[in-house]
Design a protein around this motif. Sequence first.
Motif, PDB file in Angstrom:
ATOM      1  N   MET A   1      31.557  22.011  39.237  1.00 21.95           N
ATOM      2  CA  MET A   1      31.910  22.554  40.538  1.00 21.95           C
ATOM      3  C   MET A   1      33.373  22.991  40.530  1.00 21.95           C
ATOM      4  SD  MET A   1      30.048  20.039  43.275  1.00 21.95           S
ATOM      5  CE  MET A   1      28.300  19.689  43.129  1.00 21.95           C
ATOM      6  N   PRO A   2      33.722  24.000  41.341  1.00 22.33           N
ATOM      7  CA  PRO A   2      35.117  24.432  41.378  1.00 22.33           C
ATOM      8  C   PRO A   2      36.012  23.395  42.045  1.00 22.33           C
ATOM      9  CG  PRO A   2      33.840  25.582  43.039  1.00 22.33           C
ATOM     10  CD  PRO A   2      32.857  24.809  42.199  1.00 22.33           C
ATOM     11  N   ALA A   3      37.293  23.483  41.755  1.00 17.68           N
ATOM     12  CA  ALA A   3      38.300  22.633  42.387  1.00 17.68           C
ATOM     13  C   ALA A   3      39.487  23.508  42.754  1.00 17.68           C
ATOM     14  CB  ALA A   3      38.727  21.495  41.468  1.00 17.68           C
ATOM     15  N   ILE A   4      40.207  23.094  43.777  1.00 16.73           N
ATOM     16  CA  ILE A   4      41.383  23.830  44.213  1.00 16.73           C
ATOM     17  C   ILE A   4      42.460  22.821  44.581  1.00 16.73           C
ATOM     18  CG2 ILE A   4      40.666  23.957  46.642  1.00 16.73           C
ATOM     19  CD1 ILE A   4      41.768  26.844  46.649  1.00 16.73           C
ATOM     20  N   GLN A   5      43.715  23.142  44.232  1.00 16.33           N
ATOM     21  CA  GLN A   5      44.796  22.208  44.539  1.00 16.33           C
ATOM     22  C   GLN A   5      45.220  22.370  45.994  1.00 16.33           C
ATOM     23  OE1 GLN A   5      49.117  21.996  42.902  1.00 16.33           O
ATOM     24  NE2 GLN A   5      47.900  20.561  41.662  1.00 16.33           N
ATOM     25  N   VAL A   6      45.191  21.265  46.698  1.00 21.27           N
ATOM     26  CA  VAL A   6      45.511  21.236  48.115  1.00 21.27           C
ATOM     27  C   VAL A   6      46.514  20.116  48.367  1.00 21.27           C
ATOM     28  CG1 VAL A   6      44.585  20.619  50.380  1.00 21.27           C
ATOM     29  CG2 VAL A   6      43.360  22.233  48.945  1.00 21.27           C
ATOM     30  N   ARG A   7      47.721  20.478  48.761  1.00 21.66           N
ATOM     31  CA  ARG A   7      48.741  19.481  49.103  1.00 21.66           C
ATOM     32  C   ARG A   7      48.920  18.460  47.963  1.00 21.66           C
ATOM     33  NH1 ARG A   7      47.540  16.277  53.237  1.00 21.66           N
ATOM     34  NH2 ARG A   7      49.688  16.141  54.002  1.00 21.66           N
ATOM     35  N   GLY A   8      48.954  18.958  46.745  1.00 26.08           N
ATOM     36  CA  GLY A   8      49.230  18.111  45.599  1.00 26.08           C
ATOM     37  C   GLY A   8      48.047  17.412  44.990  1.00 26.08           C
ATOM     38  N   ALA A   9      46.852  17.651  45.494  1.00 25.44           N
ATOM     39  CA  ALA A   9      45.654  17.004  44.944  1.00 25.44           C
ATOM     40  C   ALA A   9      44.585  18.057  44.692  1.00 25.44           C
ATOM     41  CB  ALA A   9      45.115  15.956  45.908  1.00 25.44           C
ATOM     42  N   ASN A  10      43.893  17.937  43.562  1.00 28.82           N
ATOM     43  CA  ASN A  10      42.762  18.823  43.267  1.00 28.82           C
ATOM     44  C   ASN A  10      41.531  18.309  43.999  1.00 28.82           C
ATOM     45  OD1 ASN A  10      43.838  20.797  41.354  1.00 28.82           O
ATOM     46  ND2 ASN A  10      44.178  19.017  40.031  1.00 28.82           N
ATOM     47  N   LEU A  11      40.959  19.169  44.860  1.00 24.10           N
ATOM     48  CA  LEU A  11      39.765  18.817  45.619  1.00 24.10           C
ATOM     49  C   LEU A  11      38.581  19.612  45.079  1.00 24.10           C
ATOM     50  CD1 LEU A  11      41.017  18.705  49.336  1.00 24.10           C
ATOM     51  CD2 LEU A  11      41.119  16.921  47.567  1.00 24.10           C
ATOM     52  N   VAL A  12      37.516  18.908  44.763  1.00 22.90           N
ATOM     53  CA  VAL A  12      36.281  19.520  44.284  1.00 22.90           C
ATOM     54  C   VAL A  12      35.460  19.952  45.496  1.00 22.90           C
ATOM     55  CG1 VAL A  12      34.105  19.056  43.089  1.00 22.90           C
ATOM     56  CG2 VAL A  12      36.267  18.209  42.148  1.00 22.90           C
ATOM     57  N   TYR A  13      34.865  21.151  45.425  1.00 18.92           N
ATOM     58  CA  TYR A  13      34.105  21.654  46.566  1.00 18.92           C
ATOM     59  C   TYR A  13      32.927  22.486  46.086  1.00 18.92           C
ATOM     60  CZ  TYR A  13      36.231  26.247  45.797  1.00 18.92           C
ATOM     61  OH  TYR A  13      36.602  27.446  45.249  1.00 18.92           O
ATOM     62  N   GLU A  14      32.021  22.764  47.019  1.00 20.43           N
ATOM     63  CA  GLU A  14      30.884  23.632  46.761  1.00 20.43           C
ATOM     64  C   GLU A  14      30.585  24.399  48.036  1.00 20.43           C
ATOM     65  OE1 GLU A  14      26.261  23.419  45.078  1.00 20.43           O
ATOM     66  OE2 GLU A  14      27.310  21.578  45.639  1.00 20.43           O
ATOM     67  N   VAL A  15      30.257  25.680  47.896  1.00 21.53           N
ATOM     68  CA  VAL A  15      29.863  26.510  49.033  1.00 21.53           C
ATOM     69  C   VAL A  15      28.369  26.763  48.933  1.00 21.53           C
ATOM     70  CG1 VAL A  15      30.136  28.726  50.206  1.00 21.53           C
ATOM     71  CG2 VAL A  15      32.144  27.571  49.233  1.00 21.53           C
ATOM     72  N   LEU A  16      27.640  26.413  49.993  1.00 27.62           N
ATOM     73  CA  LEU A  16      26.192  26.588  50.061  1.00 27.62           C
ATOM     74  C   LEU A  16      25.890  27.759  50.991  1.00 27.62           C
ATOM     75  CD1 LEU A  16      25.319  22.816  50.621  1.00 27.62           C
ATOM     76  CD2 LEU A  16      25.437  24.035  48.431  1.00 27.62           C
ATOM     77  N   GLY A  17      25.088  28.709  50.543  1.00 26.74           N
ATOM     78  CA  GLY A  17      24.766  29.872  51.346  1.00 26.74           C
ATOM     79  C   GLY A  17      25.642  31.056  50.991  1.00 26.74           C
TER      80      GLY A  17
END
Length: 283
Positions: A1-17
């Motif tokens: 799954m993709p991850a993006i750095q947000v406020r110093g932390a890498n957050l894993v996310y998924e977009v459905l639809g």
Amino acid sequence: MPAIQVRGANLVYEVLGDGGPWVVISPGGRRGLTSDRALGMLLAEAGFRVLVYDRRNTGASDIGFPGTSESHEQAEDLLALLQALGTGPAYVAGCSSGARLSLLLALHHPEAVRALLLWRVTGGPYAARKLAFNYYEQFIAAAESGGIDAVARTEHFAAMIAANPHNRSILDRLGADGFVAAMRRWLAGFHQGSGYPVAGLSPEEMRRIALPALIVPGNDRIHPRAPGQAAHRLLPNSEYREIMTEDVDVDVDFAAWEAKTGTLAACFIDFLRRRETLAIRRP
């Protein structure tokens, strides 16, 4: 799954639809995105674009303990994530601790929220004691008795390290003393709001949230019916729907709520479609 750095932390996310209005779902406890992915899939099938994600300190995202309140930090993380993905104002759904962060996002950044969908709202003295232990006190005890190695062996942090090995180096850099200090800071922040009818926000703060909201109360010890009823009374533009008709004497009624995923999705879809219809009708 993709991850993006947000406020110093890498957050894993998924977009459905593939299209439609954005809906973001924040799970309860320190559960990851997989816990509400089935709900997200049902919303996506109904024509919405759904963002599910691992919050800081959940799933495969990074560990990190900034600030004085976990829920406040999670709300700011979500705001930054929505901005990074370019969603614009989104429908914000949250369960339990996810409901707390959703309410805080709506309170401090109403321009980012189209409406709230909240279920299994937390409150009451039992929940305050139990969650203080679950989120903070058990990990403080582990660090004080066995150092950062003991923290890394706990069920929660061991799973986070397995999902994201970089998390072990984050814990090592923090060290036992730094970890305990962070946990005590967040524990104090949790207790500041745990005594309110809706944990995390004062009645005055709740009344200032004018956004449309749908409230679905819980039915167990940590999510009793009363906090959901209080949220409905306090939020000036809210609707109230009950899914569980009987209260149960367990901490969290996981299995029964999982069986009601389709019913919950139907409630959410009805609310979302009515909000979308109103938006189209406005000049």
